[in-house]
Design a protein around this motif. Structure first.
Motif, PDB file in Angstrom:
ATOM      1  N   LEU A  56       0.826  -1.212   0.000  1.00  0.00           N
ATOM      2  CA  LEU A  56       0.000   0.000   0.000  1.00  0.00           C
ATOM      3  C   LEU A  56       0.861   1.263   0.000  1.00  0.00           C
ATOM      4  N   ARG A  87      -3.683   6.914  -3.530  1.00  0.00           N
ATOM      5  CA  ARG A  87      -4.813   7.215  -2.652  1.00  0.00           C
ATOM      6  C   ARG A  87      -6.105   6.627  -3.192  1.00  0.00           C
ATOM      7  N   ARG A  90      -5.827   2.808  -2.398  1.00  0.00           N
ATOM      8  CA  ARG A  90      -5.967   2.460  -0.973  1.00  0.00           C
ATOM      9  C   ARG A  90      -7.426   2.536  -0.546  1.00  0.00           C
ATOM     10  N   GLY A  91      -7.899   1.490   0.089  1.00  0.00           N
ATOM     11  CA  GLY A  91      -9.260   1.500   0.598  1.00  0.00           C
ATOM     12  C   GLY A  91     -10.286   1.218  -0.471  1.00  0.00           C
ATOM     13  N   MET A  96      -7.417  -2.823   3.830  1.00  0.00           N
ATOM     14  CA  MET A  96      -6.616  -3.482   4.843  1.00  0.00           C
ATOM     15  C   MET A  96      -7.365  -3.581   6.172  1.00  0.00           C
ATOM     16  N   GLN A 114     -16.602   7.136  10.519  1.00  0.00           N
ATOM     17  CA  GLN A 114     -15.402   6.531   9.959  1.00  0.00           C
ATOM     18  C   GLN A 114     -15.728   5.705   8.723  1.00  0.00           C
ATOM     19  N   LEU A 115     -16.891   5.053   8.751  1.00  0.00           N
ATOM     20  CA  LEU A 115     -17.299   4.292   7.578  1.00  0.00           C
ATOM     21  C   LEU A 115     -17.657   5.224   6.433  1.00  0.00           C
ATOM     22  N   GLU A 117     -16.757   8.285   5.839  1.00  0.00           N
ATOM     23  CA  GLU A 117     -15.660   9.021   5.191  1.00  0.00           C
ATOM     24  C   GLU A 117     -14.906   8.118   4.216  1.00  0.00           C
ATOM     25  N   THR A 118     -14.827   6.821   4.538  1.00  0.00           N
ATOM     26  CA  THR A 118     -14.185   5.893   3.601  1.00  0.00           C
ATOM     27  C   THR A 118     -14.997   5.796   2.316  1.00  0.00           C
ATOM     28  N   ALA A 121     -14.754   8.929   0.326  1.00  0.00           N
ATOM     29  CA  ALA A 121     -13.441   9.221  -0.245  1.00  0.00           C
ATOM     30  C   ALA A 121     -13.310   8.608  -1.639  1.00  0.00           C
ATOM     31  N   HIS A 122     -14.090   7.550  -1.883  1.00  0.00           N
ATOM     32  CA  HIS A 122     -13.924   6.840  -3.150  1.00  0.00           C
ATOM     33  C   HIS A 122     -15.156   6.842  -4.039  1.00  0.00           C
ATOM     34  N   MET A 169     -15.605  -1.705   6.977  1.00  0.00           N
ATOM     35  CA  MET A 169     -14.957  -0.515   6.441  1.00  0.00           C
ATOM     36  C   MET A 169     -14.067  -0.901   5.255  1.00  0.00           C
TER      37      MET A 169
END
Lengths: 340, 317
Positions: A56, A87, A90-91, A96, A114-115, A117-118, A121-122, A169
């Motif tokens: 990563l 970036r 990742r995720g 991970m 937290q979930l 924002e993940t 983000a994508h 997540m």
């Protein structure tokens, strides 16, 4: 083996140690097929976590760097990607899960945030849709009353629940490769089994490939299609799981397997232990890295480095197999290692 | 949350009583009463003295004196100043505003400077930038306030001449602009002194946070680096920074005493110095009680900020 999702070739990762540069991962090569699980096994400090962090590109620049090799993910070298491209991966493409979900989740943020924002983000979706998706993910990993749980903080959840959140997540963006670094080590045994079962289910439904990093041979037996055993920054044995468990070749693998307690042998013999400990990275023996602890070490092992020999598709780093012949010398390990 | 705030306020009540007891009895132990000043007057007879003593209530036991003082305190009466013969409450309130303006402005400025610098230092530790900022903040924190103040006056008021030397307003012009111009130097003086400790704390706790697993998780999720630092890092790192701020509150008032004196800022500090010089006990006690109450309030506010930052505190107390 099926189509390769990720192929790591000759990966080398170095850190700035007190006495100069140390090589934590020294020329490791492996691949994970689509929808398959690779178990990477080894003691603490053998470089298995560093390998995953290297994939990563999360090795902090101040402490070390990937010094060489190739990491081909769907044919493209991750080491040549820009930070921005990484970036996105990742995720999203590669996700991970870490060992300790108590410290791995941000303590001052609700699980939902937290979930979300993940997910955001994508994916270009609004908050509401992201919350909805987060709720679905928690449901998918078997968390009851997910809407309520989303509003809670990590410390309000149990360890198993938190690890489920971590998995949710990791999977929230439909990653193709899931790197699980000791995902069950911090959990008690019953929860461990549940989490492993969950991962196996998700692998089946979503066709996710998994890189499972662990020191626990039992977990590997449960999960892995292929197994790579690492010792002191090098792979020492690499084959499909069945061959490794039925017919371990490397003295280190034999030792690892012999040190697992077994229910089907009711004698009172003591568990086998591998003597000594892993040598320091900046104080490696000149020859085979395992020679200091190997019960079968010959004079040559102390002087020359063994290559990785192919014994009918079963790769092993030991001079015993230099001529490609599969031998069995299990007597030193207390039990015959070829019995099942 | 409301329950938590009420709890904190209730705990503050006995603390406040403790403070009043300490303030009163320490003052009564101090040498030099107004009677002694009168005694120096050759015209005063013994009868005059006794009469005055009774009038001031000094013939009563200390406990009674304290209770009477406390009773007056709750009625908003802090007594009459020996020096000016004005009600202490009025004098203190008049000076409280400027002191609060100065301390709050310099605290806000210190935080605004120190926290971002601390983050940068923590992000690239042992870089030239880190050494420069730590070095400068160390110098700032180890230079006495009066000296920094004098240097500022010399440079900005005397040599460059762009800012006033002292006071709070230009004579006759009580505008906000004039006040801000007068505020700049004393505020900077206090800021120079305070930035260091906040910066060190931010740097330290931010470095610790950067090595946490959840930062690695945040990066592994593919978040923007800035988001990782601010949303995941700073929020966690601020908790110990708030602790440092809350312990700094009493020192802020202490530092203000000196800065106010140097810049003739009409705050509580300069009133305090005047009162001590003339042994004006009612005023000294009044100021001490008001500052103590302000510190207490400041601690309650930091407690509340704490509970906002850390969800665990919110429910455990």
């Amino acid at each position: 083996m099926s189509e390769k999702l990720i192929e790591v070739k000759d990966l080398k990762t170095q850190f700035n140690g007190k006495n100069g540069i140390v090589t934590a991962v020294d020329g490791v090569s492996f691949s994970v097929g689509k929808g398959r699980t690779l178990g990477i096994v080894g003691e603490s400090g053998c470089g298995k976590s560093v390998t995953s962090m290297s994939i990563l590109r999360l090795i902090p620049a101040v402490s070390g760097k990937v010094a060489g090799g190739e990491i081909l993910f769907e044919g493209e070298d991750l080491l040549k990607k820009s930070e921005k491209e990484m970036r996105r991966i990742r995720g999203n493409e590669i996700a991970m899960i870490f060992q300790d979900s108590m410290t791995g989740l941000n303590p001052v943020m609700t699980v939902g945030k937290q979930l979300v924002e993940t997910i955001r983000a994508h994916n270009k979706i609004d908050k509401e849709a992201a919350w909805k998706r987060a709720e679905e993910m928690l449901e998918k990993v078997g968390i009851p009353s997910p809407a309520q749980r989303l509003k809670e903080f990590p410390h309000q959840l149990s360890g198993g629940m938190r690890q489920r959140v971590m998995i949710a997540m990791a999977l929230s963006c439909n990653a193709k490769l899931l790197i699980a670094d000791e995902p069950t080590t911090a959990l008690d045994v019953t929860i461990q089994a549940q989490i492993l079962e969950l991962m196996n289910e998700l692998k089946k439904t979503d066709q996710t490939s998994i890189m499972l990093i662990t020191h626990d041979m039992g977990v590997v037996a449960e999960m892995a299609d292929d197994v790579m055993v690492m010792y002191a920054g090098k792979e020492v044995e690499y084959a499909d799981a069945r061959s490794v468990f039925k017919n371990p070749l490397h003295p280190y693998t034999k030792g690892l397997l012999a040190s697992i307690p077994r229910l089907d042998q009711d004698d009172d013999r003591e568990l086998y232990t591998i003597k000594g400990s892993v040598p320091d990275l900046d104080d490696m023996p000149e020859g085979c890295r395992f020679c200091t602890r190997c019960p079968e070490a010959k004079e040559r092992c102390w002087k020359e480095k063994p290559g990785l020999y192919d014994v009918g598709g079963h790769k092993v780093r030991c001079f015993k197999y230099e001529k490609g012949e599969a031998l069995n010398g299990g007597e030193q390990y207390g039990a015959e290692s070829d019995t099942d | 949350m409301t329950k938590y705030v009420i709890k904190r306020l209730l705990i503050a009540i006995p603390t406040f009583f403790g403070i009043t007891i300490l303030v009163y009895f320490l003052s009564s132990l101090a040498p030099g009463s107004p009677l002694e000043m009168l005694m120096a007057d050759p015209m005063a007879t013994k009868e005059d003295m006794e009469a005055l003593r009774a009038q001031m209530g000094l013939d009563q036991p200390v406990i009674i004196q304290y209770l009477r003082w406390l009773q007056n305190l709750f009625q908003g009466n802090l007594g009459t100043s020996y020096r000016t013969n004005l009600p202490v409450m009025g004098m203190v309130l008049e000076r409280l505003g400027p002191t609060l303006i100065l301390t709050i402005a310099s605290t806000v400025l210190s935080v605004l400077i120190a926290v971002p610098l601390g983050i940068v230092s923590a992000y690239k530790p042992y870089s030239p930038w880190d050494y420069i900022s730590s070095g400068l903040s160390f110098i700032g924190a180890s230079t006495p306030t009066f000296f920094t103040g004098l240097v500022f006056i010399y440079v900005f008021a005397v040599k460059v001449g762009i800012l006033p030397m002292g006071g709070m307003y230009d004579s006759g012009i009580e505008t906000l602009g004039s006040m801000v111009r007068h505020l700049i130097l004393p505020c900077l003086t206090l800021t120079v002194f305070n930035v260091g400790s906040i910066l060190r704390q931010t740097r330290g706790s931010m470095m610790e946070v950067f090595s946490e697993d959840y930062i690695r998780t945040a990066r592994a999720k593919g978040l923007m680096e800035l988001r990782v630092i601010i949303v995941h890092g700073l929020r966690n790192a601020l908790i110990p920074v708030v602790t440092v701020l809350s312990t700094m509150i009493p020192f802020l008032f202490g530092g203000a005493v000196v800065a106010e004196q140097v810049f003739s800022w009409p705050g509580l500090g300069s009133l305090m110095v005047q009162s001590i010089n003339s042994r004006d006990y009612p005023t000294i006690m009044g100021i001490t009680v008001v500052i103590a109450a302000a510190v207490l309030l400041g601690n309650i506010i930091t407690d509340i900020i704490y509970s906002i930052l850390d969800p665990k505190i919110r429910e455990s107390r």
